[in-house]
Design a protein around this motif. Structure first.
Motif, PDB file in Angstrom:
ATOM      1  N   ASP A   1       0.849  -1.185   0.000  1.00  0.00           N
ATOM      2  CA  ASP A   1       0.000   0.000   0.000  1.00  0.00           C
ATOM      3  C   ASP A   1       0.890   1.242   0.000  1.00  0.00           C
ATOM      4  O   ASP A   1       1.693   1.431   0.913  1.00  0.00           O
ATOM      5  CB  ASP A   1      -0.893  -0.035   1.242  1.00  0.00           C
ATOM      6  CG  ASP A   1      -1.777   1.181   1.329  1.00  0.00           C
ATOM      7  OD1 ASP A   1      -1.347   2.177   1.941  1.00  0.00           O
ATOM      8  OD2 ASP A   1      -2.893   1.140   0.768  1.00  0.00           O
ATOM      9  N   LEU A   2       0.752   2.076  -1.019  1.00  0.00           N
ATOM     10  CA  LEU A   2       1.628   3.233  -1.199  1.00  0.00           C
ATOM     11  C   LEU A   2       1.610   4.170   0.004  1.00  0.00           C
ATOM     12  O   LEU A   2       2.667   4.592   0.485  1.00  0.00           O
ATOM     13  CB  LEU A   2       1.221   3.989  -2.474  1.00  0.00           C
ATOM     14  CG  LEU A   2       2.119   5.150  -2.908  1.00  0.00           C
ATOM     15  CD1 LEU A   2       3.543   4.687  -3.145  1.00  0.00           C
ATOM     16  CD2 LEU A   2       1.554   5.785  -4.172  1.00  0.00           C
ATOM     17  N   GLU A   3       0.435   4.469   0.529  1.00  0.00           N
ATOM     18  CA  GLU A   3       0.349   5.390   1.667  1.00  0.00           C
ATOM     19  C   GLU A   3       0.999   4.800   2.911  1.00  0.00           C
ATOM     20  O   GLU A   3       1.714   5.508   3.638  1.00  0.00           O
ATOM     21  CB  GLU A   3      -1.108   5.762   1.937  1.00  0.00           C
ATOM     22  CG  GLU A   3      -1.688   6.650   0.860  1.00  0.00           C
ATOM     23  CD  GLU A   3      -3.146   7.001   1.106  1.00  0.00           C
ATOM     24  OE1 GLU A   3      -3.703   6.604   2.151  1.00  0.00           O
ATOM     25  OE2 GLU A   3      -3.721   7.683   0.252  1.00  0.00           O
ATOM     26  N   ASN A   4       0.772   3.523   3.168  1.00  0.00           N
ATOM     27  CA  ASN A   4       1.401   2.889   4.328  1.00  0.00           C
ATOM     28  C   ASN A   4       2.916   2.855   4.192  1.00  0.00           C
ATOM     29  O   ASN A   4       3.644   3.069   5.167  1.00  0.00           O
ATOM     30  CB  ASN A   4       0.873   1.467   4.537  1.00  0.00           C
ATOM     31  CG  ASN A   4      -0.505   1.446   5.135  1.00  0.00           C
ATOM     32  OD1 ASN A   4      -0.939   2.396   5.777  1.00  0.00           O
ATOM     33  ND2 ASN A   4      -1.213   0.350   4.933  1.00  0.00           N
ATOM     34  N   GLU A   5       3.390   2.573   2.991  1.00  0.00           N
ATOM     35  CA  GLU A   5       4.842   2.535   2.779  1.00  0.00           C
ATOM     36  C   GLU A   5       5.450   3.930   2.924  1.00  0.00           C
ATOM     37  O   GLU A   5       6.538   4.076   3.485  1.00  0.00           O
ATOM     38  CB  GLU A   5       5.180   1.928   1.416  1.00  0.00           C
ATOM     39  CG  GLU A   5       4.749   0.476   1.249  1.00  0.00           C
ATOM     40  CD  GLU A   5       5.213  -0.445   2.361  1.00  0.00           C
ATOM     41  OE1 GLU A   5       6.299  -0.236   2.937  1.00  0.00           O
ATOM     42  OE2 GLU A   5       4.473  -1.391   2.676  1.00  0.00           O
ATOM     43  N   ALA A   6       4.754   4.956   2.446  1.00  0.00           N
ATOM     44  CA  ALA A   6       5.243   6.331   2.614  1.00  0.00           C
ATOM     45  C   ALA A   6       5.339   6.672   4.099  1.00  0.00           C
ATOM     46  O   ALA A   6       6.321   7.281   4.555  1.00  0.00           O
ATOM     47  CB  ALA A   6       4.324   7.315   1.891  1.00  0.00           C
ATOM     48  N   ALA A   7       4.337   6.262   4.864  1.00  0.00           N
ATOM     49  CA  ALA A   7       4.348   6.521   6.313  1.00  0.00           C
ATOM     50  C   ALA A   7       5.509   5.786   6.976  1.00  0.00           C
ATOM     51  O   ALA A   7       6.187   6.363   7.843  1.00  0.00           O
ATOM     52  CB  ALA A   7       3.019   6.110   6.924  1.00  0.00           C
ATOM     53  N   ASP A   8       5.758   4.548   6.582  1.00  0.00           N
ATOM     54  CA  ASP A   8       6.884   3.796   7.152  1.00  0.00           C
ATOM     55  C   ASP A   8       8.211   4.495   6.878  1.00  0.00           C
ATOM     56  O   ASP A   8       9.061   4.610   7.767  1.00  0.00           O
ATOM     57  CB  ASP A   8       6.936   2.373   6.581  1.00  0.00           C
ATOM     58  CG  ASP A   8       5.867   1.458   7.150  1.00  0.00           C
ATOM     59  OD1 ASP A   8       5.306   1.774   8.216  1.00  0.00           O
ATOM     60  OD2 ASP A   8       5.593   0.414   6.515  1.00  0.00           O
ATOM     61  N   VAL A   9       8.398   4.966   5.643  1.00  0.00           N
ATOM     62  CA  VAL A   9       9.626   5.676   5.285  1.00  0.00           C
ATOM     63  C   VAL A   9       9.774   6.932   6.147  1.00  0.00           C
ATOM     64  O   VAL A   9      10.847   7.202   6.701  1.00  0.00           O
ATOM     65  CB  VAL A   9       9.639   6.042   3.777  1.00  0.00           C
ATOM     66  CG1 VAL A   9      10.758   7.017   3.452  1.00  0.00           C
ATOM     67  CG2 VAL A   9       9.768   4.778   2.931  1.00  0.00           C
ATOM     68  N   PHE A  10       8.701   7.682   6.282  1.00  0.00           N
ATOM     69  CA  PHE A  10       8.720   8.923   7.053  1.00  0.00           C
ATOM     70  C   PHE A  10       9.034   8.656   8.527  1.00  0.00           C
ATOM     71  O   PHE A  10       9.884   9.331   9.126  1.00  0.00           O
ATOM     72  CB  PHE A  10       7.381   9.639   6.899  1.00  0.00           C
ATOM     73  CG  PHE A  10       7.323  10.997   7.522  1.00  0.00           C
ATOM     74  CD1 PHE A  10       8.147  12.024   7.079  1.00  0.00           C
ATOM     75  CD2 PHE A  10       6.441  11.254   8.555  1.00  0.00           C
ATOM     76  CE1 PHE A  10       8.093  13.286   7.656  1.00  0.00           C
ATOM     77  CE2 PHE A  10       6.373  12.508   9.139  1.00  0.00           C
ATOM     78  CZ  PHE A  10       7.209  13.533   8.685  1.00  0.00           C
ATOM     79  N   ILE A  11       8.378   7.659   9.102  1.00  0.00           N
ATOM     80  CA  ILE A  11       8.596   7.315  10.513  1.00  0.00           C
ATOM     81  C   ILE A  11      10.055   6.941  10.757  1.00  0.00           C
ATOM     82  O   ILE A  11      10.683   7.420  11.707  1.00  0.00           O
ATOM     83  CB  ILE A  11       7.654   6.170  10.940  1.00  0.00           C
ATOM     84  CG1 ILE A  11       6.208   6.673  11.012  1.00  0.00           C
ATOM     85  CG2 ILE A  11       8.091   5.564  12.268  1.00  0.00           C
ATOM     86  CD1 ILE A  11       5.168   5.565  11.060  1.00  0.00           C
ATOM     87  N   LEU A  12      10.590   6.100   9.910  1.00  0.00           N
ATOM     88  CA  LEU A  12      11.972   5.669  10.100  1.00  0.00           C
ATOM     89  C   LEU A  12      12.959   6.794   9.825  1.00  0.00           C
ATOM     90  O   LEU A  12      13.997   6.891  10.489  1.00  0.00           O
ATOM     91  CB  LEU A  12      12.276   4.446   9.236  1.00  0.00           C
ATOM     92  CG  LEU A  12      11.670   3.166   9.805  1.00  0.00           C
ATOM     93  CD1 LEU A  12      11.654   2.066   8.760  1.00  0.00           C
ATOM     94  CD2 LEU A  12      12.430   2.722  11.044  1.00  0.00           C
ATOM     95  N   PHE A  13      12.650   7.678   8.872  1.00  0.00           N
ATOM     96  CA  PHE A  13      13.533   8.818   8.610  1.00  0.00           C
ATOM     97  C   PHE A  13      13.565   9.743   9.824  1.00  0.00           C
ATOM     98  O   PHE A  13      14.634  10.206  10.228  1.00  0.00           O
ATOM     99  CB  PHE A  13      13.088   9.579   7.359  1.00  0.00           C
ATOM    100  CG  PHE A  13      14.039  10.674   6.984  1.00  0.00           C
ATOM    101  CD1 PHE A  13      15.323  10.384   6.554  1.00  0.00           C
ATOM    102  CD2 PHE A  13      13.660  12.003   7.070  1.00  0.00           C
ATOM    103  CE1 PHE A  13      16.215  11.395   6.221  1.00  0.00           C
ATOM    104  CE2 PHE A  13      14.532  13.019   6.737  1.00  0.00           C
ATOM    105  CZ  PHE A  13      15.814  12.712   6.310  1.00  0.00           C
ATOM    106  N   LEU A  14      12.408   9.997  10.428  1.00  0.00           N
ATOM    107  CA  LEU A  14      12.363  10.817  11.637  1.00  0.00           C
ATOM    108  C   LEU A  14      13.154  10.163  12.770  1.00  0.00           C
ATOM    109  O   LEU A  14      13.900  10.840  13.490  1.00  0.00           O
ATOM    110  CB  LEU A  14      10.913  11.057  12.067  1.00  0.00           C
ATOM    111  CG  LEU A  14      10.080  11.949  11.174  1.00  0.00           C
ATOM    112  CD1 LEU A  14       8.636  11.989  11.669  1.00  0.00           C
ATOM    113  CD2 LEU A  14      10.656  13.354  11.101  1.00  0.00           C
ATOM    114  N   ASP A  15      12.994   8.852  12.916  1.00  0.00           N
ATOM    115  CA  ASP A  15      13.731   8.123  13.949  1.00  0.00           C
ATOM    116  C   ASP A  15      15.232   8.225  13.713  1.00  0.00           C
ATOM    117  O   ASP A  15      16.016   8.448  14.644  1.00  0.00           O
ATOM    118  CB  ASP A  15      13.279   6.661  13.964  1.00  0.00           C
ATOM    119  CG  ASP A  15      13.705   5.895  15.199  1.00  0.00           C
ATOM    120  OD1 ASP A  15      14.062   6.526  16.221  1.00  0.00           O
ATOM    121  OD2 ASP A  15      13.664   4.650  15.160  1.00  0.00           O
ATOM    122  N   LEU A  16      15.638   8.090  12.466  1.00  0.00           N
ATOM    123  CA  LEU A  16      17.049   8.193  12.113  1.00  0.00           C
ATOM    124  C   LEU A  16      17.589   9.581  12.462  1.00  0.00           C
ATOM    125  O   LEU A  16      18.646   9.713  13.100  1.00  0.00           O
ATOM    126  CB  LEU A  16      17.223   7.901  10.617  1.00  0.00           C
ATOM    127  CG  LEU A  16      18.625   7.767  10.069  1.00  0.00           C
ATOM    128  CD1 LEU A  16      19.385   6.657  10.771  1.00  0.00           C
ATOM    129  CD2 LEU A  16      18.559   7.508   8.571  1.00  0.00           C
TER     130      LEU A  16
END
Length: 77
Positions: free
Chosen positions: A37-52
């Motif tokens: 799911d494109l929206e879920n994957e975008a959210a995962d990328v964003f969450i991990l980028f913020l964590d990084l």
């Protein structure tokens, strides 16, 4: 080690986002791959980028706003 683990997960999620984006644009992908799911994957990328960024001590909002000001003054060709 924590940063390395987050970065590897981030890159994995970027790959899943890429695959979901390709599928959303009708670009062929491996028929055996799971549906993403494109929206879920975008959210995962964003969450991990913020964590990084947090683990690297980067104030992302401050960096974003500073870069925005620099870009406003640039001439784009």
């Amino acid at each position: 080690e924590r940063v390395q683990q987050i970065f590897m997960r981030f890159m994995e999620e970027c790959g899943e986002f890429d695959k979901a984006a390709r599928k959303s644009q009708g670009i062929k992908t491996d028929s055996n791959s799971k549906k993403l799911d494109l929206e879920n994957e975008a959210a995962d990328v964003f969450i991990l980028f913020l964590d990084l960024c947090n683990n690297l001590g980067i104030d992302l909002e401050k960096a974003f706003r500073a870069k925005e000001e620099i870009n406003k003054k640039r001439t784009w060709s």
